[in-house]
Structures are given as structure tokens and as C-alpha cells.
Design a protein around this motif. Sequence first.
Motif, PDB file in Angstrom:
ATOM      1  N   ALA A   1      -0.182  11.484   0.638  1.00 46.36           N
ATOM      2  CA  ALA A   1      -0.489  11.705  -0.775  1.00 46.36           C
ATOM      3  C   ALA A   1      -1.745  12.559  -0.937  1.00 46.36           C
TER       4      ALA A   1
ATOM      5  N   CYS B   1      -1.951   3.540   6.125  1.00 39.51           N
ATOM      6  CA  CYS B   1      -2.685   4.782   5.851  1.00 39.51           C
ATOM      7  C   CYS B   1      -1.795   6.014   5.867  1.00 39.51           C
TER       8      CYS B   1
ATOM      9  N   LEU C   1      -0.522   7.076   2.463  1.00 39.53           N
ATOM     10  CA  LEU C   1      -1.705   7.398   1.673  1.00 39.53           C
ATOM     11  C   LEU C   1      -2.238   8.782   2.037  1.00 39.53           C
TER      12      LEU C   1
ATOM     13  N   SER D   1       0.956   4.112  -2.790  1.00 43.07           N
ATOM     14  CA  SER D   1       0.579   5.457  -2.340  1.00 43.07           C
ATOM     15  C   SER D   1       1.656   6.482  -2.656  1.00 43.07           C
ATOM     16  N   SER D   2       2.907   6.032  -2.646  1.00 45.99           N
ATOM     17  CA  SER D   2       4.007   6.969  -2.880  1.00 45.99           C
ATOM     18  C   SER D   2       3.956   7.580  -4.279  1.00 45.99           C
TER      19      SER D   2
ATOM     20  N   LEU E   1     -11.408   6.973  -3.512  1.00 47.94           N
ATOM     21  CA  LEU E   1     -10.557   6.024  -2.801  1.00 47.94           C
ATOM     22  C   LEU E   1     -11.441   4.966  -2.158  1.00 47.94           C
TER      23      LEU E   1
ATOM     24  N   LEU F   1       1.346   8.732  -5.725  1.00 48.66           N
ATOM     25  CA  LEU F   1       0.398   9.836  -5.744  1.00 48.66           C
ATOM     26  C   LEU F   1       1.032  11.164  -5.363  1.00 48.66           C
ATOM     27  N   ASP F   2       2.174  11.111  -4.690  1.00 51.95           N
ATOM     28  CA  ASP F   2       2.864  12.341  -4.288  1.00 51.95           C
ATOM     29  C   ASP F   2       3.490  13.070  -5.476  1.00 51.95           C
TER      30      ASP F   2
ATOM     31  N   SER G   1      -3.436  17.412  -5.297  1.00 53.59           N
ATOM     32  CA  SER G   1      -3.879  16.023  -5.178  1.00 53.59           C
ATOM     33  C   SER G   1      -4.983  15.783  -6.198  1.00 53.59           C
TER      34      SER G   1
ATOM     35  N   ILE H   1       0.836  -1.202   0.000  1.00 51.52           N
ATOM     36  CA  ILE H   1       0.000   0.000   0.000  1.00 51.52           C
ATOM     37  C   ILE H   1       0.871   1.252   0.000  1.00 51.52           C
ATOM     38  N   ASN H   2       1.928   1.227   0.796  1.00 53.52           N
ATOM     39  CA  ASN H   2       2.829   2.376   0.871  1.00 53.52           C
ATOM     40  C   ASN H   2       3.532   2.629  -0.466  1.00 53.52           C
TER      41      ASN H   2
END
Length: 381
Positions: A227, A221, A224, A196-197, A238, A199-200, A233, A192-193
Motif C-alpha cells: 500500500a 507488513c 501494508l 491495509s488493502s 503510520l 490503502l491500495d 500513496s 492488518i492485511n
Amino acid sequence: MENPSPERCINLFHCLNELGDNSLMQEIQDYLRSGKINQIKLSSSQWSALVFVLLTSEQKMEKFDLKNFMGAQNTADEVLQKLLPVIKESRSAQLCRCGVTDKGCAVLATALSSNPSHLRDLNLSGNKLQDAGVKLISDGLMDPHCNVETLQLSDCGVTDEGCAALASALRSNPSHLSYLDLTGNKLKDLGINLISSILDDPRCKMKTLRLIDCGATDKGCAVLVSALRSNPSHLRELNMSGNKLGPSGVKLLSNGLEDPHCNLEILWLINCGITYKVCAALASALRSNLSHLRHLNLSGNKLQDKGVDLLCDGLKDPHSSSSIFLLCVTDKGCAVLASALRSNPSHLQKLDLTRNFLGKSDVKLLSALKDDPDYELKTLL
């Protein structure tokens, strides 16, 4: 060889019937009508003819569908190899639950990296690609010619190893993908991490991220939420349903929703083990005049009346523009909910209270709001 005609292709479609190849003719007609290849047994020469006719057809190649194919005489991987020219010309490839393996992924990677690449929508859900297959797909995504916008990889046996390859590819070529579905893969917090990375990255244009039942906890989380707070953003939807986020995870998400850079509009938290104890944080997010949230689904969580009371306090705020679906509501909760909707009637358009044990008086109370022209409530389930 002696024919001086300027024609550069020969279409044998109308000759197929005279040649006695009725099965192939029927398959071609079915494909041109529905865009779907059925479970058929064709020889190598027949496959060649099929590809030729499809490519020379006047009909534009919009959608290639092998859904639920599972192979007949040919395996799905072999079929993909034979139909690679057709896939390259299609905008959509629907290949869910058809027995694709890492060998088929190598073929698809070629289609993704072709120049020009026409593919915009790729659905591989329900195939046991494992990390090896996802790595091959990632190689295709990394190619600058790749323009895929929608990628569905639910229930594909992906772990954090596959996520690492996928994340690396999307960092290299982040500007096209807007929809990613990794539902049902045991990514856990590390995976997940990694996702999620992405999205930054300000170049990332992802708008929808589905991580249903991926083994995430509150630890997954943190990145996430970071992000969600990135500037800008782009994420609008989600889905974290089926993950045991715990109180700290829900509070982290709530804090992210309050950030002025967060533009999330739809949040799914079905069956996440949420109790009334964290509803105050969610209510604060609903109350925030900076929140863009429109739809919040909390189905399957034991909120009790205390939680409903807190969430309704958030709905009462004039800055709130959110819709809440599928709450666990009793008769007391219905009264509080109705009061909240009367306080702030201008936004809520759909309310779904399915699977709640409502009495006739509760239904009548809420139906009165739906029928009142002063309220925007259009749909009541």
C-alpha cells in the motif's frame, strides 16, 4: 391552535427555572458552554426538553461529548437514542469509554447515514463494541451520505471479522476517511492485511493509520508495504508501535520507504523488538533521496551503539531530511550522533533522548549544537 403567529418552535429554556427544573436548566447551560453531557438522571420528558433546547439553540452544534459517561439512570445506549437528533447535527461525537454497545452502534449508524450527514469525527475508543458493533458502524460508513473523516476504535474488542466489515465499507465509500485508529485490538496479521488493502485504492484518502499493539508480525507488513508503494500513496503517518515485527518486517517497511511513491512522513516503531541488525535497512531508507520521512520514533528498541552508528550514517547523507527521536544512546552514540548532525545540519529541528543515561559531557556536546545559529535544532530533550 388559534395563535396566528408565524413562529414554528417554542423555546422553554427561560421557563425551566420557574417550572422548578433547576437540574435540567443547569445541564443545558453546561452543555452549551462545554459541549459535554454529564452523568445525570433525567426523566423521558426532561430528555425531550433537553434535545429540543439544544436543537433550537442559536449556538452551532460542533461537538457532542459523552466521554466517560458510563450511564447513570440511563445507559449510554439509551442516551444515544434520546439524543440522536442532536448527534445528527453535530460535527464531532466524542463517545470514548462511556459504555456504548452494539445497540448504541445501531443508533450511530443512523446518524452516519442521515441526509445530510454532519458528523466528521467519531470517537468510540474504550467501548466493548466487539465485531457486532463494528459491523453496524461499518453499515453507516458504507452509506454514500456518510462523510466521517476521523474514526477512533481503539480498545473496542475488534478482531479480523470486524476488520473485514470495516474494510468492505471503506472500499465502498473510501474518499472521506483520513484518520483511522485501531489501537489495542487483536487484529493479528489477517486483520492488518484487510485494513491495509484499503490503502491500495486510489480513491482512498487516508493520511493517518494507528495500529498500536494489534498483534501484527512481519507477515502483516507485506500488504501494508504494498500500500505504501501504491500510486498515489496518501498515507502520511503510520504507527506500528508495540507489534513484534521482527527483522523481516522492519526490512519490508524500510524497502517501502525507499519507493518513490511512498509519501510517509511520520513512522512510529516504539517497542517493536528492533535490534541493530536491521538498522542498515532503516539507514538506507533515511539515505534515499526519494524518502519523505521526517519523524522516526524508535523508542524502546535495543539498538545499541552499532545501530546508532548505522542510523547516523543515514542522517549524514545530504538527501536525508529525517528526525530521529528517542534512540537508545550511550556516550559513544552521542558522539556519533553529534557528528552526523554537523554533517547534515539543515533539517533536524527536534531531538528527544529521554530515558537515556547521558553524562554531562554528552549533554554539553548536544546542547552546543542547539545553541549554534548554524544549526536548525530548536528542541533538545
